[in-house]
Design an enzyme around this catalytic site. Sequence first.
Site, PDB file in Angstrom:
ATOM      1  N   SER A   1       0.724  -1.272   0.026  1.00  0.00           N
ATOM      2  CA  SER A   1       0.086   0.015  -0.046  1.00  0.00           C
ATOM      3  C   SER A   1       0.947   1.444  -0.068  1.00  0.00           C
ATOM      4  O   SER A   1       1.607   1.597  -1.044  1.00  0.00           O
ATOM      5  CB  SER A   1      -0.983  -0.161   1.262  1.00  0.00           C
TER       6      SER A   1
ATOM      7  N   ASP B   1      -9.186  -6.322  -4.266  1.00  0.00           N
ATOM      8  CA  ASP B   1      -8.565  -5.073  -3.729  1.00  0.00           C
ATOM      9  C   ASP B   1      -9.234  -4.003  -4.221  1.00  0.00           C
ATOM     10  O   ASP B   1      -8.861  -3.680  -5.359  1.00  0.00           O
ATOM     11  CB  ASP B   1      -7.200  -5.007  -4.175  1.00  0.00           C
TER      12      ASP B   1
ATOM     13  N   HIS C   1      -6.684  -6.049   0.137  1.00  0.00           N
ATOM     14  CA  HIS C   1      -5.721  -5.469   0.076  1.00  0.00           C
ATOM     15  C   HIS C   1      -4.817  -5.772   1.380  1.00  0.00           C
ATOM     16  O   HIS C   1      -5.284  -5.392   2.635  1.00  0.00           O
ATOM     17  CB  HIS C   1      -6.520  -3.918   0.477  1.00  0.00           C
TER      18      HIS C   1
END
Length: 331
Positions: free
Chosen positions: A39, A124, A159
């Site tokens: 991320s 995601d 995610h």
Amino acid sequence: MKLKSLLCLAAALPLAAWAADPLPAFHGDARQSSVSGLSSGAFMAAQYQVAYSASVVGAGVVAGGPYYCAKGALAGAGPCMNAGQPPAAAQLLKYARQFAAQRQIDPLDQLAQRRVYLFSGSQDNTVKTQVVDEAAEFFRLAGVPAAQIAYQKQLPAGHAQITPAYGNDCSATASPYINHCTWQGQGYDQAGLILKHIYDGLQARSQALTGRIVRFNQKPYAAAGNSLADEGFVYVPRACAEGETCKVHIALHGCQQYAGKVGDAFYAHAGYNNWADSNRILVLYPQTTTSAVNPQGCWDWFGYTGPAYAWKSGLQMRALKAMADRLVSAP
């Protein structure tokens, strides 16, 4: 105060009350370092690879986008995640070439020798696959040969960092943002795939760790306004502690995944340590913290530390480089 009283007081104080030790130094070559992240850590890993391409041999980008994607503005972060169209890789490469010409980052021709792993989970919705597609295209246009780019985007993952067995179900997007997934009948070992793609000839992962996780003081690297936590962590294989030559891999957590939020979930369970243990790799786990301009404890890929954030002179960038170099600075 008598010695007995001091000892009693010491026993009563929590561990956090005692200052962490300085970052230790071992034998190694700073020009063989690598980086990966999830991320915001993935955006930062791509940023770090491009800026320091002369010494960073490879990067792992898990749910992250291309270099300078947000163009130095929080408003630019949305299109680089899940809102709208991200900037085209060709446009961002023009910025990178300009920065290289100004010597703000390393010459881009070094990227042709580097290796990059990219990942986007099909479930995601935090950082969309089209964003990671642009990261892959950026590295391709910058000269990284196709054979040196590994890109997995078929797993039905949310995610998260992916492991063979630890964490949430594969499709989840939830704290601590570590999921276990199966691919082709086996647990998906993302940390191992990243390290094996970057470094040739790795030994099999250790089943039992022989090294230890060391807590260290980040304050010497934490310039005002850089949103670094007081403490970071590093996994030290026994071979490194005994004087053998080692490499450094920087593993960058995501937003809301710093140790102050999720404890040891990332630095103990993301999957890097067992591979590092059998391959003489020091794994640096630097830590962010929250601040008024960084309420989720993200790494700076959009400019909250200042306009130089994506350059080698950026507050966080130079802190990471100084920590990585320190780890292999023993004479």
